[in-house]
Structures are given as structure tokens and as C-alpha cells.
Design a protein around this motif. Structure first.
Motif, PDB file in Angstrom:
ATOM      1  N   LYS A 180       0.838  -1.207   0.000  1.00 35.60           N
ATOM      2  CA  LYS A 180       0.000   0.000   0.000  1.00 35.60           C
ATOM      3  C   LYS A 180       0.869   1.252   0.000  1.00 35.60           C
ATOM      4  CE  LYS A 180      -4.096   1.908   2.267  1.00 35.60           C
ATOM      5  NZ  LYS A 180      -5.053   1.755   3.387  1.00 35.60           N
ATOM      6  N   GLN A 181       2.018   1.183   0.701  1.00 35.94           N
ATOM      7  CA  GLN A 181       2.924   2.322   0.767  1.00 35.94           C
ATOM      8  C   GLN A 181       3.850   2.366  -0.451  1.00 35.94           C
ATOM      9  OE1 GLN A 181       2.267   4.209   3.424  1.00 35.94           O
ATOM     10  NE2 GLN A 181       0.840   2.630   4.118  1.00 35.94           N
ATOM     11  N   PRO A 184       0.908   1.521  -4.644  1.00 38.71           N
ATOM     12  CA  PRO A 184      -0.548   1.540  -4.440  1.00 38.71           C
ATOM     13  C   PRO A 184      -1.347   0.934  -5.597  1.00 38.71           C
ATOM     14  CG  PRO A 184       0.424   3.679  -3.932  1.00 38.71           C
ATOM     15  CD  PRO A 184       1.498   2.863  -4.557  1.00 38.71           C
ATOM     16  N   GLU A 185      -0.775   0.933  -6.793  1.00 35.34           N
ATOM     17  CA  GLU A 185      -1.475   0.399  -7.966  1.00 35.34           C
ATOM     18  C   GLU A 185      -1.818  -1.081  -7.784  1.00 35.34           C
ATOM     19  OE1 GLU A 185      -0.846  -0.043 -12.815  1.00 35.34           O
ATOM     20  OE2 GLU A 185       0.786   0.672 -11.559  1.00 35.34           O
ATOM     21  N   TYR A 187      -1.970  -2.646  -4.863  1.00 35.97           N
ATOM     22  CA  TYR A 187      -2.909  -2.710  -3.737  1.00 35.97           C
ATOM     23  C   TYR A 187      -4.338  -2.447  -4.215  1.00 35.97           C
ATOM     24  CZ  TYR A 187      -5.087  -1.700   0.768  1.00 35.97           C
ATOM     25  OH  TYR A 187      -5.921  -1.715   1.854  1.00 35.97           O
ATOM     26  N   LYS A 188      -4.478  -1.462  -5.108  1.00 36.02           N
ATOM     27  CA  LYS A 188      -5.802  -1.110  -5.624  1.00 36.02           C
ATOM     28  C   LYS A 188      -6.399  -2.257  -6.438  1.00 36.02           C
ATOM     29  CE  LYS A 188      -8.323   2.570  -7.994  1.00 36.02           C
ATOM     30  NZ  LYS A 188      -8.250   3.796  -8.802  1.00 36.02           N
TER      31      LYS A 188
END
Length: 288
Positions: A180-181, A184-185, A187-188
């Protein structure tokens, strides 16, 4: 409870074979980090008859686990990522004993994460990623959507771990928090897969398309380790690769990795005649 356990670890740390001892306390009830135990005593030894020895203890309403592991087994876990919680134990555990700064040096080594170690781990994660992705695609095309979903979740997990390694960190138990850190792509993508209200087939279709791009963008860097092994000889049989000290870690995923890189033009097949008419031995080499 640490005081109760002190005689147990002090007896072992007095032995010259013991390299280090750590104490890991449960952060919250039923924590997966300690396998729900209140305390874990983690000892690393030079050698032992059994590479892993585990013993459980009870005291009043608490429970503790003693893990005694050889240095060779610990390094195998770190290399293959097959026991991720030990990374957390090493970084966050309380050092009880440290012979010749073994634990301290191990922390520095893990923090620095030498580039060669990263290359090998990226290759292993990429091979697992390809296996899950390809299996998931077959299930998707056969309209076995739940099985496809299972494989694409696992493939995203390997993609997440690959991203963490690529950025110079060791994947931890909470890998999605890291991703996520860091990226983020990815994670999304994972979030959309598991939380979207779309029909499962629509979710999977979008994920396969997005994953294809993300996999392809990492193919060159993630295959560097295996390619460097192939470059050591003019060509290889599959069995020779399977026996190679560096390539053997790919294990059951090696065949899929070789075929994927062949399909993408990184590796080429050399056909060598056998005694059987029209049958050839299949050798592999880096594409020239």
C-alpha cells in the motif's frame, strides 16, 4: 513469563553451538506472528541433528514455544521466503543472547538486502506468480470462476511480494500493508478484486488484463537470475537445470518459468536428434 523461561534458554545459550536467542511476545490475542502463543523463544544454532526443533510449554494460563533452528535452515527460509514470520522475529524480537554479534550482523544483512539475494528472490516469486496466473487463466477460460479467483488472488500476492523485493525490502507477514505504501497500484487491484460489487467474471476479466501488463513490465528484471544461470553454458537439458545449485530452488515452478520465458523470446529451444526418428532432445539456451 520471561523469568520462568530463563533457565530454559540460559542452559542452551551456554553451549558454544548456540549463535543467538530472541524472545518474541504476542502483540495481540491469537496473533499469527507467534502462532497464538504468548511467548516464542527463538534460538539459532550452528548445527543440530534436526534442522528445526520445537517444544511447547504451559505456565498457569499462558503458553510458550521454543524454536531451535540451524543457521542453514534459517538462511533457507530467508532465501525462499518460506517462513516469513522469522523476518519479523529477527527485526522485532528482544535479543537475549548474541554470540559474536550474529543476530546484529543478520539484521544488518537483512536490512541491506544484497542485490544478488534480491535477484534470486525476485526470480522465485516471479516463477510462482507465473504458475498461479497461468493456472488461473485456464480456469477462467473454462468458466470455473471460483477456482480462477483463488489463483488470481495468489498471483496478486506473489506480485505484491515481488514489488516489495524489487524496492529493496523483505516481504513481511503484513505484505499488503507494505505494498500500500510502496506500490498503491497493485494494492488497488487487489482491493478491487475482493471488494467490488461487479460479477466475479467481470472482476476477473479486468484483473487478468491489468495483471498481464504488470507481469510483463517486471519480466526482464525478475528473470535475470535464471538467465544468468543459463548463460554459464552453451545449452542445458531441463534435468541439468533442475540439479543446478541456483536453479533448483525454483523447484516445481521451474518448468513453467522456462516455458514462459521461451514463449516471450528470452530463451530458445535447441532440438538435438535422438535415435528415434522425428524425436528430438529439447535443450535450452539464452536467445542470441
Amino acid at each position: 513469563m520471561e523469568d520462568i523461561l530463563r533457565p530454559i534458554y540460559q542452559e542452551r545459550t551456554s553451549h558454544p553451538n548456540t549463535l543467538g536467542a530472541l524472545l518474541v511476545e504476542q502483540s495481540n490475542k491469537f496473533s499469527p506472528l507467534t502462532d497464538t502463543f504468548d511467548i516464542v523463544l527463538f534460538l539459532v544454532v550452528k548445527e543440530a541433528e534436526e534442522p528445526v526443533f520445537i517444544k511447547h510449554y504451559s505456565y498457569k494460563d499462558q503458553k510458550a514455544a521454543l524454536h531451535v533452528v540451524t543457521e542453514e535452515k534459517l538462511r533457507e527460509w530467508i532465501l525462499l521466503g518460506s517462513n516469513r514470520k522469522v523476518i519479523d522475529w529477527i527485526f522485532n524480537g528482544k535479543v537475549l543472547f548474541d554470540r559474536n554479534e550474529f543476530i546484529q550482523n543478520l539484521k544488518i544483512e537483512l536490512r541491506d538486502f544484497p542485490f544478488y539475494g534480491r535477484k534470486i528472490k525476485m526470480g522465485l516469486e516471479f516463477a510462482k506468480l507465473i504458475r498461479r496466473y497461468m493456472d488461473g487463466k485456464v480456469f477462467f477460460e473454462s468458466k470455473h470462476y471460483l477456482d480462477a479467483y483463488n489463483h488470481i488472488v495468489h498471483s496478486l500476492h506473489h506480485l505484491a511480494r515481488l514489488s516489495v523485493i524489487e524496492h529493496g525490502f523483505h516481504p513481511e507477514v503484513t505484505v499488503w500493508n507494505q505494498v500500500k505504501q510502496i506500490e498503491p497500484e497493485i494494492y488497488k487491484l487487489y482491493e478491487e478484486l475482493v471488494t467490488s460489487d461487479e460479477e466475479i467474471d467481470k472482476r476477473l476479466e479486468l484483473l487478468f488484463l491489468a495483471s498481464e501488463f504488470l507481469i510483463h513490465s517486471r519480466m526482464k528484471v525478475a528473470s535475470e537470475h535464471l538467465i544468468s544461470i543459463l548463460e554459464q553454458k552453451e545449452y542445458w537439458t531441463f534435468q541439468e537445470l533442475l540439479n543446478n545449485e541456483g536453479a533448483k530452488h525454483y523447484s516445481v515452478d521451474l518448468s513453467m518459468m522456462i516455458e514462459y520465458l521461451t514463449d516471450k523470446g528470452f530463451i530458445e529451444v535447441v532440438d538435438v536428434e535422438t535415435k528415434g526418428q522425428g524425436i528430438y532432445h529439447r535443450y535450452y539456451r539464452v536467445k542470441k
